[in-house]
Design a protein around this motif. Structure first.
Motif: not given
Lengths: 194, 372
Positions: A59, B153-154, B147-148, A48-50, B157, A52, B291, A46, A61, B144-145, B162-166
């Motif tokens: 992002v 997933y982890n 949090c990877g 990724r344009d997150i 928190w 910020f 965060f 995908p 793993r 996956e988009l 852990s990540h903001d939304l895309p």
């Protein structure tokens, strides 16, 4: 008797409905096909344009990488790891923030921090890693990261890093030091002090 | 198993059997093809989750909760962080709450898709399984988009995510829901209303409501027996009290209330309800910093707490005792699949061997969570 025929009728009609769906998918095979012939075709990762600052957060793993020239040996990543797959040994550097060309040690990191320690051992056992990403966040120098992600120009992402030998999955990031070099670092010669 | 009579036979199903959904051994005493006694043996996947938690810090527990119920990791994370935040008295931002609900409900759909697909596989329908996995794949792509990771997933928190939304998450997520909603009808045509499937599941393995309650069965299994109990509605945690959704109940449409088909049907209906919740959550998704409230150091005050949440399998409870140090003194996890499995010996007695497989599949157990 009536129930008997009703059962047969129900079986035939519901089977027909089910087979209809299957046939429809088979006719539209070009459109509905989702199978990928793996080694020849790859699933697109995908975009990724997150939204910020991209550099701060990872992002992806994938396998871990350490820019050892930036590592100050603070052990924060070792402590954050839930499975203890990161092992770090450090030796106090004779002078803070100065290069030691013999062992390829750089004194100052990219962020401008003077290093007080020589990292004599930095290994990550990727066969133990659980890809939880917890070691990436505490690093003050942003030198440990999962490859791909924000550092993709430096290290393109690679999901397929299987090895034939288990030992090859233990990644050694520190510069190789001989035992003489180590003992020299630990017990500086008296003339060097003077 | 006790004394075995001459015409009886003791059989082991598993530990390596495709229909036991993991590493589970069922010891059954059969009389011909009729099962007269059934005894599940567990522990093959035991990984010392609870003991292990005492040796790691609070944030390091989260990757281990992922690995308990590996089909619905987001919901496991959710339960743990909700409990921890209550213990530490953290009020997380609105955006975080909405993100968590969206992720948990998406994961609920993914989990139910796997449950229904493998249930079809257990009773002999192969095609729906492939179609459901095709759609589950899309949900995993969304994860996956974000949090990877695709399975563990982890992501949630303590105090945030852990990540903001895309950036274009709303569009992608709504796109998936629009794609997925008509697919439920396809599954129903393929599997639910199929006469062979109905004959295999309707009236089989009836779990009466009083037995279900006495065994502590929860989640879709309990609701399949007609008991209206959903932690999201009855004991709302996070922001579930803001959403409008129904609690589907088993009605005994093709047989008795509480049979295998009802448990299956409740899961199908729950997917529709989850879609409703996600649509409402995306509509009201506020802006904010995710965060902001993540604490630098997690050191909860002395004390203990028990909170439960609704995972796709039922009431998932965490009991945490803190002694004021950065490591938990004790973490206990109440697993819903464990109680569901314990009721198997009660409801599967007297059925044929092939029906035992159908009953076990309808309980939707995950052995990673049972053994922990």
């Amino acid at each position: 008797m009536k129930k008997y025929f009703a059962n047969i009728w129900g079986t035939i009609t519901t089977l027909k409905t089910g087979m209809g769906i299957t046939w429809r998918h088979m006719i539209n095979i070009k459109k509905d096909n989702v199978t990928l012939q793996y080694p020849e075709e790859r699933w697109p990762r995908p975009e990724r344009d997150i939204g910020f600052e991209h550099e701060d957060y990872n992002v992806i793993r994938s396998r871990l990488h350490v820019d050892i020239d930036d590592c100050i040996g603070c052990l924060k990543c070792e402590r954050a790891c839930p499975v203890d797959c990161i092992k770090i040994d450090t030796i106090k550097a004779p002078t803070r923030g100065e290069d030691i060309p013999d062992i390829g040690h750089t004194g100052v990191t990219e962020n401008g921090t003077n290093k007080a320690l020589v990292v004599s051992r930095f290994t990550i056992d990727m066969s133990e890693c659980c890809y939880c990403n917890l070691c990436v966040y505490p690093c003050p120098e942003e030198c440990i990261y999962m490859v791909g992600g924000p550092n993709s120009p430096k290290h393109p992402i690679d999901y397929e890093f299987s090895e034939f030998n288990r030992k090859d999955l233990i990644y050694e990031f520190s510069k190789p030091l001989t035992s003489e070099q180590k003992s020299e670092l630990m017990n500086p010669k008296p003339d060097a002090e003077a | 198993m006790g004394v075995v009579q001459g015409d009886q036979m003791v059989l082991n199903i598993g530990p390596q059997h495709p229909s036991t959904h993991g590493v589970l051994r069922l010891q059954v005493r059969t009389d011909g093809e009729i099962v007269s006694e059934i005894k599940p043996y567990i522990g093959y996947l035991h990984r010392c989750f609870e003991k292990h938690c005492e040796n790691v810090t609070y944030e390091q527990v989260i990757p281990f909760t992922d690995r308990c119920d590996y089909i619905a990791s987001m919901n496991n994370n959710f339960g743990y962080v909700v409990t921890m935040e209550e213990l530490m008295e953290i009020k997380v931002p609105e955006r975080v709450e909405y993100i968590r609900v969206i992720m948990a409900e998406l994961n609920r759909i993914a989990s139910h898709l796997l449950a229904l697909g493998t249930y079809g596989l257990d009773v002999g329908a192969f095609t729906p399984f492939l179609y459901m996995f095709r759609d589950r794949e899309r949900i995993l792509d969304i994860f996956e988009l974000t949090c990877g990771a695709r399975l563990l997933y982890n992501y949630m928190w303590v105090g945030g995510v852990s990540h903001d939304l895309p950036k274009d998450f709303e569009r992608i997520c709504i796109g998936f829901l629009d794609y997925f909603e008509p697919k439920i009808k396809e599954y129903n045509d393929l599997l639910t209303h199929n006469k062979i499937f109905l004959e295999r599941t309707a009236d089989v393995g009836v779990l009466p409501p009083d037995v279900a309650i006495s065994f502590g069965v929860s989640g879709p299994n309990l609701r399949g027996s007609g008991v209206k109990w959903d932690v999201r509605k009855d004991e709302p945690y996070s922001i579930y009290d803001r959403f409008e959704f129904e609690i589907p109940l088993g009605e005994g449409e093709f047989g008795t209330v509480g049979d295998s088909f009802d448990r299956y049907w409740v899961r199908v209906c729950e997917m529709k309800e989850s879609i409703k919740i996600i649509r409402q959550a995306i509509k009201n998704l506020p802006d904010g910093d995710v965060f902001q409230t993540i604490p630098k150091k997690i050191r909860p005050p002395k004390g203990s707490i028990y909170r439960r949440t609704e995972s796709p399998r039922g009431d998932l409870g965490y009991y945490i005792i803190s002694d004021g140090s950065p490591k938990p003194f004790r973490v206990k996890m109440r697993s819903p699949a464990f109680t569901a499995l314990s009721s198997l010996s009660e409801i599967a007695q007297g059925w044929m061997l092939s029906d035992v497989i159908a009953i076990l599949g309808s309980l939707d157990i995950v052995l990673g969570e049972i053994d922990r």
